[in-house]
Scaffold this motif. Structure first.
Motif, short mmCIF file in Angstrom:
data_model
loop_
_atom_site.label_atom_id
_atom_site.label_comp_id
_atom_site.label_asym_id
_atom_site.label_seq_id
_atom_site.Cartn_x
_atom_site.Cartn_y
_atom_site.Cartn_z
N LYS A 184 2.52 8.52 -10.45
CA LYS A 184 3.65 8.43 -11.38
C LYS A 184 4.53 7.23 -11.04
O LYS A 184 5.03 6.55 -11.93
CB LYS A 184 4.46 9.72 -11.35
CG LYS A 184 3.71 10.89 -11.96
CD LYS A 184 4.50 12.17 -11.87
CE LYS A 184 3.69 13.32 -12.45
NZ LYS A 184 4.37 14.61 -12.32
N THR A 185 4.70 6.98 -9.75
CA THR A 185 5.50 5.83 -9.32
C THR A 185 4.83 4.53 -9.73
O THR A 185 5.49 3.61 -10.21
CB THR A 185 5.71 5.86 -7.79
OG1 THR A 185 6.41 7.07 -7.45
CG2 THR A 185 6.53 4.66 -7.32
N LEU A 186 3.51 4.43 -9.55
CA LEU A 186 2.79 3.21 -9.94
C LEU A 186 2.92 2.98 -11.45
O LEU A 186 3.13 1.85 -11.88
CB LEU A 186 1.32 3.28 -9.54
CG LEU A 186 0.48 2.05 -9.93
CD1 LEU A 186 1.06 0.78 -9.29
CD2 LEU A 186 -0.97 2.24 -9.53
N GLU A 187 2.85 4.04 -12.24
CA GLU A 187 3.00 3.88 -13.68
C GLU A 187 4.39 3.34 -14.02
O GLU A 187 4.54 2.42 -14.81
CB GLU A 187 2.77 5.20 -14.40
CG GLU A 187 2.90 5.07 -15.91
CD GLU A 187 2.73 6.36 -16.67
OE1 GLU A 187 2.57 6.29 -17.90
OE2 GLU A 187 2.77 7.45 -16.06
N LYS A 188 5.42 3.91 -13.40
CA LYS A 188 6.79 3.46 -13.67
C LYS A 188 6.99 2.00 -13.23
O LYS A 188 7.55 1.20 -13.96
CB LYS A 188 7.81 4.35 -12.98
CG LYS A 188 9.24 3.92 -13.29
CD LYS A 188 10.27 4.75 -12.59
CE LYS A 188 11.69 4.36 -12.92
NZ LYS A 188 11.97 3.02 -13.32
N LEU A 189 6.52 1.67 -12.02
CA LEU A 189 6.66 0.30 -11.53
C LEU A 189 5.92 -0.68 -12.44
O LEU A 189 6.41 -1.78 -12.71
CB LEU A 189 6.12 0.18 -10.10
CG LEU A 189 6.92 0.86 -9.00
CD1 LEU A 189 6.19 0.73 -7.67
CD2 LEU A 189 8.31 0.27 -8.91
N THR B 89 -3.57 2.81 -3.02
CA THR B 89 -2.34 2.38 -2.38
C THR B 89 -1.27 2.12 -3.43
O THR B 89 -1.58 1.93 -4.60
CB THR B 89 -2.58 1.12 -1.53
OG1 THR B 89 -1.41 0.83 -0.79
CG2 THR B 89 -2.94 -0.07 -2.37
N LEU B 90 -0.04 2.08 -2.97
CA LEU B 90 1.09 1.79 -3.85
C LEU B 90 1.70 0.47 -3.40
O LEU B 90 2.28 0.40 -2.32
CB LEU B 90 2.11 2.93 -3.76
CG LEU B 90 3.26 2.92 -4.73
CD1 LEU B 90 2.76 2.98 -6.16
CD2 LEU B 90 4.18 4.09 -4.46
N PRO B 91 1.53 -0.59 -4.19
CA PRO B 91 2.05 -1.90 -3.78
C PRO B 91 3.57 -1.96 -3.93
O PRO B 91 4.17 -1.14 -4.64
CB PRO B 91 1.39 -2.85 -4.76
CG PRO B 91 1.24 -2.04 -6.00
CD PRO B 91 0.93 -0.64 -5.51
#
Length: 76
Positions: free
Chosen positions: A14-19, A64-66
């Motif tokens: 969800k964080t990757l989508e928002k970023l 991973t989350l960049p």
């Protein structure tokens, strides 16, 4: 630009989508962003660990989350 965020719904996905959405808006990129949550669809990209980011058919991130800055650099 066709962007797919692959992930089953975990917090990192969800964080990757928002970023990704924030970065596309900030950079002024004309992009179609879709969230792919079906595990069978995700496996078609040879991704075993999510989150993953696919841009124009090419897997740029898996497992991973960049950082936001790194993500903007990848998209520009």
């Amino acid at each position: 630009m066709d962007i797919k965020v692959l992930g089953t719904g975990c917090p990192k996905c969800k964080t990757l989508e928002k970023l990704t959405r924030d970065a596309v808006e900030e950079l002024g990129i004309d992009a179609n962003i879709t969230k792919v949550e079906d595990i069978m669809d995700i496996m078609q990209y040879n991704v075993a660990k999510t989150p993953a980011l696919v841009v124009d058919g090419k897997v740029l991130i898996k497992g991973t989350l960049p950082s936001y800055d790194a993500l903007k650099k990848m998209l520009s």
